[in-house]
Design an enzyme around this catalytic site. Structure first.
Site, short mmCIF file in Angstrom:
data_model
loop_
_atom_site.label_atom_id
_atom_site.label_comp_id
_atom_site.label_asym_id
_atom_site.label_seq_id
_atom_site.Cartn_x
_atom_site.Cartn_y
_atom_site.Cartn_z
N SER A 142 -54.60 -17.21 66.46
CA SER A 142 -54.06 -16.78 65.17
C SER A 142 -54.33 -17.86 64.14
O SER A 142 -54.43 -19.05 64.50
CB SER A 142 -52.54 -16.58 65.28
N TYR A 157 -44.63 -19.79 68.53
CA TYR A 157 -45.86 -18.99 68.38
C TYR A 157 -47.03 -19.90 68.02
O TYR A 157 -48.11 -19.81 68.62
CB TYR A 157 -45.62 -17.94 67.31
P1 NAP Z 1 -49.28 -5.38 68.66
O1 NAP Z 1 -49.80 -4.16 68.01
O2 NAP Z 1 -47.82 -5.61 68.75
O3 NAP Z 1 -49.94 -5.49 70.11
C1 NAP Z 1 -49.55 -6.46 71.04
C2 NAP Z 1 -50.16 -6.04 72.35
O4 NAP Z 1 -49.87 -7.02 73.36
C3 NAP Z 1 -49.63 -4.72 72.84
O5 NAP Z 1 -50.69 -3.95 73.35
C4 NAP Z 1 -48.66 -5.10 73.95
O6 NAP Z 1 -48.63 -4.07 74.90
C5 NAP Z 1 -49.36 -6.35 74.51
N1 NAP Z 1 -48.44 -7.24 75.23
C6 NAP Z 1 -47.46 -8.01 74.71
N2 NAP Z 1 -46.82 -8.68 75.68
C7 NAP Z 1 -47.45 -8.33 76.85
C8 NAP Z 1 -47.25 -8.69 78.20
N3 NAP Z 1 -46.29 -9.57 78.56
N4 NAP Z 1 -48.05 -8.15 79.14
C9 NAP Z 1 -49.03 -7.28 78.78
N5 NAP Z 1 -49.27 -6.90 77.52
C10 NAP Z 1 -48.47 -7.42 76.57
O7 NAP Z 1 -49.84 -6.68 67.90
P2 NAP Z 1 -51.30 -7.12 67.42
O8 NAP Z 1 -51.14 -7.58 66.05
O9 NAP Z 1 -52.33 -6.12 67.76
O10 NAP Z 1 -51.49 -8.41 68.35
C11 NAP Z 1 -52.64 -8.63 69.13
C12 NAP Z 1 -52.92 -10.12 69.17
O11 NAP Z 1 -53.25 -10.56 67.85
C13 NAP Z 1 -51.73 -10.97 69.61
O12 NAP Z 1 -52.18 -11.98 70.48
C14 NAP Z 1 -51.23 -11.57 68.31
O13 NAP Z 1 -50.56 -12.78 68.51
C15 NAP Z 1 -52.52 -11.73 67.55
N6 NAP Z 1 -52.39 -11.84 66.10
C16 NAP Z 1 -51.81 -10.84 65.37
C17 NAP Z 1 -51.72 -10.99 63.97
C18 NAP Z 1 -51.08 -9.93 63.11
O14 NAP Z 1 -50.78 -10.21 61.92
N7 NAP Z 1 -50.87 -8.71 63.59
C19 NAP Z 1 -52.24 -12.13 63.36
C20 NAP Z 1 -52.84 -13.12 64.12
C21 NAP Z 1 -52.92 -12.96 65.50
P3 NAP Z 1 -47.35 -3.56 75.69
O15 NAP Z 1 -46.17 -3.68 74.78
O16 NAP Z 1 -47.71 -2.14 76.02
O17 NAP Z 1 -47.27 -4.43 76.88
#
Ligand code: NAP
Length: 252
Positions: A142, A157
């Site tokens: 991130s 985080y």
């Molecule tokens: P999201 O829509 O909430 O998706 C998070 C995903 O991670 C879901 O598919 C969830 O699936 C899975 N997950 C979480 N904990 C887990 C566990 N213990 N075991 C297996 N799967 C797990 O969020 P997103 O924004 O797409 O996030 C994806 C990545 O991008 C993350 O690493 C996040 O830190 C990073 N990121 C996001 C942003 C942002 O602004 N959105 C910015 C920078 C980086 P289940 O709940 O079905 O397990």
């Protein structure tokens, strides 16, 4: 993007960036192994990919479990004959509070989901890629692992996402001789459930932190993941690729 018939594991595929990347990879001809905890959501994404002519298998589980990392690799090998790539993307934010108010349980949980899972994934995936003769691994870090960007309560985080960048650099160095590339992808604020999707106030606050004055849509992050997973990125390893609408640029 040279991804036809490449077998790729994607975690966090049930939602947001992982789901968007799975759909893009499916359209690019990759054979996918989709992971996350929620079975129904995973099946729905797989079904959308298959309806578009793609190939996807699902395996629900928790990335904190070593056995799950190994099982995803076994599924790739048994179903598709080997493993070419992995997008280790699952993640969580946890409690957004200063450390003075943060429980040790929240700290451990955030590190386990975001960072220890990466160690487990690499440990399971690298031998399979060595067997294949090459591979590409991408971890979703991130911008917060690089520069805080003005978001409050990010200590656990940020530590987990900065830790990923350090891990990536060592993995890239250790396994370059085996033709395994390892990179970190650093998204800026992205419209997903984690990014506050549906909450106008949060989204406006986060968008405003970015010089471009908007958040990314998940498909913009998927573009970068596809590049790093493909042979077009053949000289890219050990990198921390910012795809962040400039949020880091103005703070460093
Ligand atoms: P999201 O829509 O909430 O998706 C998070 C995903 O991670 C879901 O598919 C969830 O699936 C899975 N997950 C979480 N904990 C887990 C566990 N213990 N075991 C297996 N799967 C797990 O969020 P997103 O924004 O797409 O996030 C994806 C990545 O991008 C993350 O690493 C996040 O830190 C990073 N990121 C996001 C942003 C942002 O602004 N959105 C910015 C920078 C980086 P289940 O709940 O079905 O397990």
């Amino acid at each position: 993007m040279d991804l036809k018939n490449r077998t790729i594991i994607i975690t966090g595929a049930s939602s947001g960036i992982g789901a968007a990347t799975a759909k893009s990879l499916g359209r690019a001809g990759a054979r996918l192994v989709l992971g996350a905890r929620r079975t129904e959501q995973l099946k729905e994404i797989a079904s959308q990919i298959c309806q578009q002519g793609g190939v996807a298998a699902v395996l629900p589980g928790d990335v904190e479990d070593e056995g799950y990392a190994e099982a995803l690799v076994k599924l790739a090998e048994n179903e598709f004959g080997g493993l070419d790539g992995a997008f280790n993307n699952a993640g969580m934010v946890g409690d957004m509070v200063p450390v003075t108010e943060m429980s040790l349980a929240n700290w451990h949980k955030t590190l386990a989901t975001n960072l220890t899972s990466a160690f487990l994934a690499a440990k399971a995936q690298i031998p399979a890629m060595m067997h294949r003769g090459k591979g590409s691994i991408v971890f979703t870090s991130s911008f917060v692992g690089y520069s805080n960007g003005g978001l409050p309560g990010m200590s656990a985080y940020a530590a987990s996402k900065a830790g990923l960048i350090g891990l990536v650099k060592s993995l890239a160095s250790d396994h370059a001789a085996s033709a395994i590339r390892v990179n970190a992808l650093l998204p800026g604020g992205t419209i997903t459930p984690m990014g506050g999707e549906g909450d106008a106030e949060i989204m406006a606050f986060v968008a405003n932190l970015h010089p471009v004055k908007r958040m990314a849509v998940a498909s913009e992050i998927a573009e970068a993941a596809l590049f790093l997973l493909s042979d077009r990125a053949s000289f890219v390893t050990g990198s921390a690729m910012l795809v962040d609408g400039g949020i880091s640029a103005r703070l460093i």
